[in-house]
Design a protein around this motif. Structure first.
Motif, PDB file in Angstrom:
ATOM      1  N   ASP A  83       0.315  -0.839  -0.059  1.00 35.53           N
ATOM      2  CA  ASP A  83      -0.372   0.151   0.039  1.00 35.53           C
ATOM      3  C   ASP A  83       0.689   1.447   0.017  1.00 35.53           C
ATOM      4  O   ASP A  83       1.252   1.256   1.102  1.00 35.53           O
ATOM      5  CB  ASP A  83      -1.099   0.083   1.104  1.00 35.53           C
ATOM      6  N   PRO A  84       0.383   1.836  -0.976  1.00 34.99           N
ATOM      7  CA  PRO A  84       1.438   3.429  -1.292  1.00 34.99           C
ATOM      8  C   PRO A  84       1.265   4.018   0.313  1.00 34.99           C
ATOM      9  O   PRO A  84       2.511   5.055   0.174  1.00 34.99           O
ATOM     10  CB  PRO A  84       1.392   4.292  -2.397  1.00 34.99           C
ATOM     11  N   ALA A  85       0.195   4.337   0.166  1.00 32.15           N
ATOM     12  CA  ALA A  85      -0.318   5.367   1.865  1.00 32.15           C
ATOM     13  C   ALA A  85       0.876   4.464   3.049  1.00 32.15           C
ATOM     14  O   ALA A  85       1.193   5.666   3.788  1.00 32.15           O
ATOM     15  CB  ALA A  85      -1.372   5.297   1.538  1.00 32.15           C
ATOM     16  N   GLN A  86       0.643   3.239   3.266  1.00 29.41           N
ATOM     17  CA  GLN A  86       1.618   2.544   4.471  1.00 29.41           C
ATOM     18  C   GLN A  86       2.746   3.148   3.928  1.00 29.41           C
ATOM     19  O   GLN A  86       3.520   3.058   5.372  1.00 29.41           O
ATOM     20  CB  GLN A  86       1.290   1.533   4.437  1.00 29.41           C
ATOM     21  N   LEU A  87       3.717   2.701   2.810  1.00 30.89           N
ATOM     22  CA  LEU A  87       5.066   3.275   2.605  1.00 30.89           C
ATOM     23  C   LEU A  87       5.128   4.615   2.741  1.00 30.89           C
ATOM     24  O   LEU A  87       6.379   4.637   2.881  1.00 30.89           O
ATOM     25  CB  LEU A  87       4.791   2.400   1.215  1.00 30.89           C
ATOM     26  N   GLN A  88       4.450   5.436   2.684  1.00 32.08           N
ATOM     27  CA  GLN A  88       5.003   6.803   2.490  1.00 32.08           C
ATOM     28  C   GLN A  88       5.455   6.813   3.898  1.00 32.08           C
ATOM     29  O   GLN A  88       5.605   7.906   4.899  1.00 32.08           O
ATOM     30  CB  GLN A  88       3.699   7.695   2.317  1.00 32.08           C
ATOM     31  N   GLY A  89       3.455   6.817   4.357  1.00 33.51           N
ATOM     32  CA  GLY A  89       3.718   6.624   6.348  1.00 33.51           C
ATOM     33  C   GLY A  89       4.854   6.321   6.970  1.00 33.51           C
ATOM     34  O   GLY A  89       5.525   6.911   8.118  1.00 33.51           O
ATOM     35  N   TYR A  90       5.594   5.418   6.085  1.00 33.37           N
ATOM     36  CA  TYR A  90       6.596   4.743   6.870  1.00 33.37           C
ATOM     37  C   TYR A  90       7.875   5.644   6.744  1.00 33.37           C
ATOM     38  O   TYR A  90       9.237   5.883   7.371  1.00 33.37           O
ATOM     39  CB  TYR A  90       7.305   3.055   6.811  1.00 33.37           C
ATOM     40  N   ALA A  91       8.419   5.984   5.468  1.00 32.72           N
ATOM     41  CA  ALA A  91       9.372   6.446   5.083  1.00 32.72           C
ATOM     42  C   ALA A  91       9.101   8.385   5.520  1.00 32.72           C
ATOM     43  O   ALA A  91       9.938   8.228   6.015  1.00 32.72           O
ATOM     44  CB  ALA A  91       9.011   7.528   3.227  1.00 32.72           C
ATOM     45  N   ASN A  92       8.041   8.955   5.648  1.00 32.62           N
ATOM     46  CA  ASN A  92       7.585  10.248   6.696  1.00 32.62           C
ATOM     47  C   ASN A  92       8.193   9.056   8.253  1.00 32.62           C
ATOM     48  O   ASN A  92       8.961  10.429   9.126  1.00 32.62           O
ATOM     49  CB  ASN A  92       6.306  10.102   7.202  1.00 32.62           C
ATOM     50  N   ALA A  93       8.194   8.813   8.511  1.00 34.58           N
ATOM     51  CA  ALA A  93       8.828   8.285  10.761  1.00 34.58           C
ATOM     52  C   ALA A  93      10.418   8.111   9.739  1.00 34.58           C
ATOM     53  O   ALA A  93      11.217   7.934  11.106  1.00 34.58           O
ATOM     54  CB  ALA A  93       8.213   6.658  10.763  1.00 34.58           C
ATOM     55  N   ALA A  94      10.155   7.667   8.898  1.00 36.82           N
ATOM     56  CA  ALA A  94      11.852   7.617   8.784  1.00 36.82           C
ATOM     57  C   ALA A  94      13.047   9.136   8.383  1.00 36.82           C
ATOM     58  O   ALA A  94      13.921   9.046   9.110  1.00 36.82           O
ATOM     59  CB  ALA A  94      12.350   6.137   7.740  1.00 36.82           C
ATOM     60  N   LYS A  95      12.284   9.548   8.310  1.00 35.05           N
ATOM     61  CA  LYS A  95      12.809  10.618   8.048  1.00 35.05           C
ATOM     62  C   LYS A  95      13.126  11.228   9.338  1.00 35.05           C
ATOM     63  O   LYS A  95      13.716  12.543   9.233  1.00 35.05           O
ATOM     64  CB  LYS A  95      11.641  11.652   6.345  1.00 35.05           C
ATOM     65  N   VAL A  96      11.190  11.540  10.459  1.00 36.99           N
ATOM     66  CA  VAL A  96      11.590  11.992  11.639  1.00 36.99           C
ATOM     67  C   VAL A  96      12.749  11.325  12.316  1.00 36.99           C
ATOM     68  O   VAL A  96      13.006  12.167  13.487  1.00 36.99           O
ATOM     69  CB  VAL A  96      10.755  12.082  12.347  1.00 36.99           C
TER      70      VAL A  96
END
Length: 174
Positions: A16-29
């Motif tokens: 799911d692209p939305a889930q991957l984007q959430g994971y990417a946001n967490a990684a950036k933080v």
């Protein structure tokens, strides 16, 4: 220098692209808690270490507030960093979430594998850390390899540990 691309993984990983984007946001933080882009990360597997450049779009205050729970952000951010690393060093992409007690978090398979085809899938157990040393990461990798061996899943497995502060990703067979 090779780039470790943890953003826009949905182009290659059928998750799911939305889930991957959430994971990417967490990684950036979590990355920005320690570093400014770009940084070099060591990815170690099979006794070899490769240096990768990790770059990201700086986070905004809303993302910082949204991913303010450090434990969750480390866990979720580690998923996407591990996906990017196993893609680069093993040619594998995430194809699905693993069931509880399988000894893994996700299933990965060779790039181009149909997402519903688990015949060639491997289990992937992921852990993240936001402190400690490289030795801390190596000790955590041993724990995750053992956890994977104890799981109910019968597929071959990989374990990955992402050290955000240490700029280190360890990937090994379990």
């Amino acid at each position: 220098m090779k780039k470790l691309r943890f953003e826009q993984l949905a182009e290659r990983h059928p998750i799911d692209p939305a889930q991957l984007q959430g994971y990417a946001n967490a990684a950036k933080v979590r990355l920005e808690a320690h570093h400014r882009p770009p940084v070099n990360f060591e990815v170690s597997t099979k006794g070899e270490t490769t240096l990768f450049q990790v770059a990201w779009q700086p986070i905004e205050d809303m993302q910082r507030r949204s991913y303010n729970n450090q434990d969750d952000a480390v866990r979720d951010g580690a998923y996407v960093m591990a996906f990017a690393a196993v893609e680069e060093v093993e040619g594998l992409v995430a194809i699905g979430r693993a069931e509880t007690k399988t000894g893994a978090d996700y299933y990965v398979a060779p790039l181009g594998t149909a997402p519903e085809d688990f015949e060639e899938a491997l289990r992937l157990e992921v852990s993240g850390t936001d402190g400690g040393t490289a030795a801390t990461c190596r000790a955590r990798l041993k724990q995750k390899q053992e956890q994977t061996r104890q799981g109910s899943g019968s597929e071959p497995a990989l374990a990955a540990v992402v050290g955000f502060k240490q700029r280190l990703i360890l990937v090994e067979r379990a």
